[in-house]
Write an enzyme that holds these catalytic residues in place. Structure first.
Site, short mmCIF file in Angstrom:
data_model
loop_
_atom_site.label_atom_id
_atom_site.label_comp_id
_atom_site.label_asym_id
_atom_site.label_seq_id
_atom_site.Cartn_x
_atom_site.Cartn_y
_atom_site.Cartn_z
N LYS A 138 -41.03 20.65 9.13
CA LYS A 138 -41.47 21.51 8.03
C LYS A 138 -42.06 20.63 6.95
O LYS A 138 -41.40 20.24 5.98
CB LYS A 138 -40.29 22.34 7.49
CG LYS A 138 -40.73 23.53 6.65
CD LYS A 138 -41.47 24.53 7.48
CE LYS A 138 -41.91 25.74 6.66
NZ LYS A 138 -42.72 26.68 7.44
N SER A 152 -44.97 30.78 10.00
CA SER A 152 -43.91 30.76 9.01
C SER A 152 -43.62 32.18 8.54
O SER A 152 -43.22 33.02 9.33
CB SER A 152 -44.28 29.83 7.86
OG SER A 152 -43.12 29.23 7.33
#
Length: 592
Positions: free
Chosen positions: A192, A387
């Protein structure tokens, strides 16, 4: 004073008359244009599609097509594909001419959208009608579309710039250090990497690994499609690209990337002959794509039963959101309305979003879960559905994606700024009192303590666990497997199909057809879109807004910097999650 008052009254009166005149003129032009485009297409006409536009999933916020007989600044993907399909069956249309170069903006003109457009062009070509393309300065996007043409022509002094895909993220850590802006992050997922520009001066090894794999997969799909269209191998394409960088017409010709290197007037003369205008001073018989689309609008169905088509395009933000945002309140309200509307038999969610606020994504997903209980909810992924964009997709009855869709990025992060040092350097200090240990935890006047960071980390870990659980439940996957493919990793649609994040490769039309089949709809159902086109008053307001100085952008290097900074500022404005937790992918693909 009396003279000034009279002058003011006269000025206001004349201003009102002028405004009424402008509105009347705009309406008159729109009506005149509508009348012109309502006429039939001349026999043996070429349809002219100028690519100098931005292809978006959702309808343009403001539609100026009524007032222009030339190209549109923005084209909606579904209008493009439907227009091409109609033209392929239209006996008055003899062929198609592709000119111009794309002008991508925001999330528009992504490769997944272009892939759907390309399939529509292939259907047009399969009808037996020729597609002629004229290239001047073409880039990867342009050539990806134009490679399907029956005949590719290039200006002798033109070029093909197709060096491959690359991403160069901008890093701000050094800037923040210099000016005293503190940044602390909390995240879950070693891939991430969205927060890295704020905390590092380069890409982490994990970020480079994941991004390289993503770009290789995406580039491989593009090269494979181009090679097939030009009857070459992917290796041959790659060899030319790596050898030349910028491909000149003579090299493009010898490498079979184009068919001819000619001036445009030669092609125009040939088109005059093909459309029966040889020997005249008239241009070849033609109709612009924008004008042709206006003819299509008259075929809008009035059927009672409908499919609700919701375009989730942009950053996911809390609240109503602005134009180009996916506002949690506005989108949830619309999905709720569609759920309660008995005439809407199914919902298709078209996602083109890199994500954003985690709580906003959950609010939208909640409404989609409720809608799924009473009618089919089908998801169509555009260029980005990552996401938070994947968060809102995961409970779809069926998920469609293009091979070039960028999806996944299952991870959560928080980002916390403070301006203590910056303020202190200018002589500004802070002080205060509080009634609890964490009463000032949201302040930007000081860095977070270890205990405060731990509070946010617990929240991020919890939200990540929720994300994993939702994907596991929605996709019927083992949580351990979801954890393995998550960690913020980003996948193309082709890869996502293999690991179970999507169900089928296909475009928006495939998703709509599947929804109609699931809802057992007759052939004459209608499509109800959200967001919809705005009315004349909004168009006038937009015209006035466009005349303001701050809306203008420079060209060249200055324009590129201005455009980049504007995009970054818009991105920062989307950080409005009340819990300061975000599910957003780390990059957008920018290429030539």
């Amino acid at each position: 004073m009396l003279g000034s008052l009279v002058a003011l009254i006269i000025f206001c009166f004349l201003g009102i008359l002028l405004l009424v005149g402008i509105i009347g003129a705009i309406i008159s032009v729109g009506a005149k244009h509508a009348k012109v485009t309502s006429t039939k297409v001349e026999q043996d006409s070429y349809l002219v599609l100028d690519l100098s536009t931005n292809i978006t999933d959702a309808p343009p916020p403001i539609d100026f097509s009524d007032f222009s007989s030339t190209r549109l600044e923005t084209l909606q993907l579904r209008s493009v594909t439907r227009g091409l399909d109609r033209a392929s069956k239209d006996s008055h249309i003899k062929g198609l001419l592709l000119v111009g170069s794309f002008n991508p903006s925001g999330l528009g003109s992504g490769f997944a959208a272009l892939s759907e457009m390309r399939l529509a062009l292939l259907r047009f070509k399969a009808s037996g009608k020729p597609i002629k393309a004229f290239l001047e300065s073409a880039d990867t996007r342009d050539y990806y579309i134009e490679s399907v043409a029956s005949e590719i022509n290039m200006d002798p002094y033109g070029m093909l710039f197709m060096p491959g895909l690359a991403t160069q993220p901008m890093f701000y850590a050094g800037l923040f250090e210099k000016y005293g802006v503190g940044v602390q992050v909390t995240r879950h997922g070693k891939y991430k990497s969205y927060v890295e520009p704020y905390t590092r001066k380069d890409m982490s090894p994990e970020n480079k690994e994941d991004t390289k794999r993503l770009l290789d997969s995406l580039w491989g799909s593009l090269v494979s499609d181009v090679a097939k269209a030009r009857k070459l191998t992917p290796d041959q394409i790659q060899s030319i690209v790596d050898k030349e960088g910028i491909i000149r017409p003579e090299v493009a010709l010898s490498s079979h990337l184009i068919d001819r290197a000619i001036y445009k007037d030669v092609l125009l003369k040939e088109l005059k002959e093909a459309t029966g205008k040889a020997g005249t001073k008239d241009p070849f018989r033609q109709i612009s794509f924008s004008s042709y689309l206006k003819l299509q609008e008259s075929d809008i169905s009035t059927a009672k039963e409908a499919i609700g088509l919701v375009y989730a395009e942009g950053d996911i933000v809390d609240g109503e959101g602005q134009s180009g945002d996916i506002g949690s309140e506005s989108f949830s309200r619309e999905i709720r309305r569609m759920r309660e509307d008995d005439s809407i038999k199914a919902i298709v969610l078209r996602v083109n979003s890199p994500g954003g606020s985690a709580s906003a994504a959950e609010m939208i997903q909640r409404e989609l879960r409720l809608a799924r209980e009473v009618k089919p909810v089908i998801v169509s992924m555009g260029s980005y559905a990552a996401s938070g964009g994947y968060w809102i997709s995961t409970y779809g009855n069926r998920i469609f994606a293009d091979p070039t869709t960028i999806t996944g990025s299952i991870g959560v992060f928080g980002i916390h700024f403070n301006i203590q040092k910056l303020a202190n350097d200018f002589g500004v200090t802070f002080d205060g009192v509080k009634t609890g240990k964490f009463a000032d935890v949201m302040t930007i006047s000081k860095p977070k303590t270890e205990e405060e960071i731990a509070v946010f980390q617990r929240m991020v870990d919890w939200m990540y666990g929720q994300f994993i659980a939702k994907v596991s439940e929605g996709r019927k996957l083992n949580p351990a497997f979801v954890e393995e493919i998550a960690q913020g990793r980003v996948w193309t649609g082709k890869e996502a199909l293999k690991i179970g994040l999507v169900d089928q490769l296909g475009g928006l039309a495939d998703a709509i057809n599947y929804a109609a089949k699931e809802a057992k709809l007759p052939k004459n159902y209608r499509i109800e879109q959200y967001p919809q086109k705005k009315d004349i008053a909004d168009k006038i307001a937009e015209l006035l807004n466009k005349s303001l100085p701050e809306e203008s952008e420079s060209k060249g290097v200055l324009g590129s910097v201005q455009k980049t900074l504007k995009a970054q500022l818009h991105e920062l404005k989307s950080y409005n999650d009340p819990q300061e937790m975000y599910a957003r992918m780390p990059l957008l693909i920018s290429t030539h």
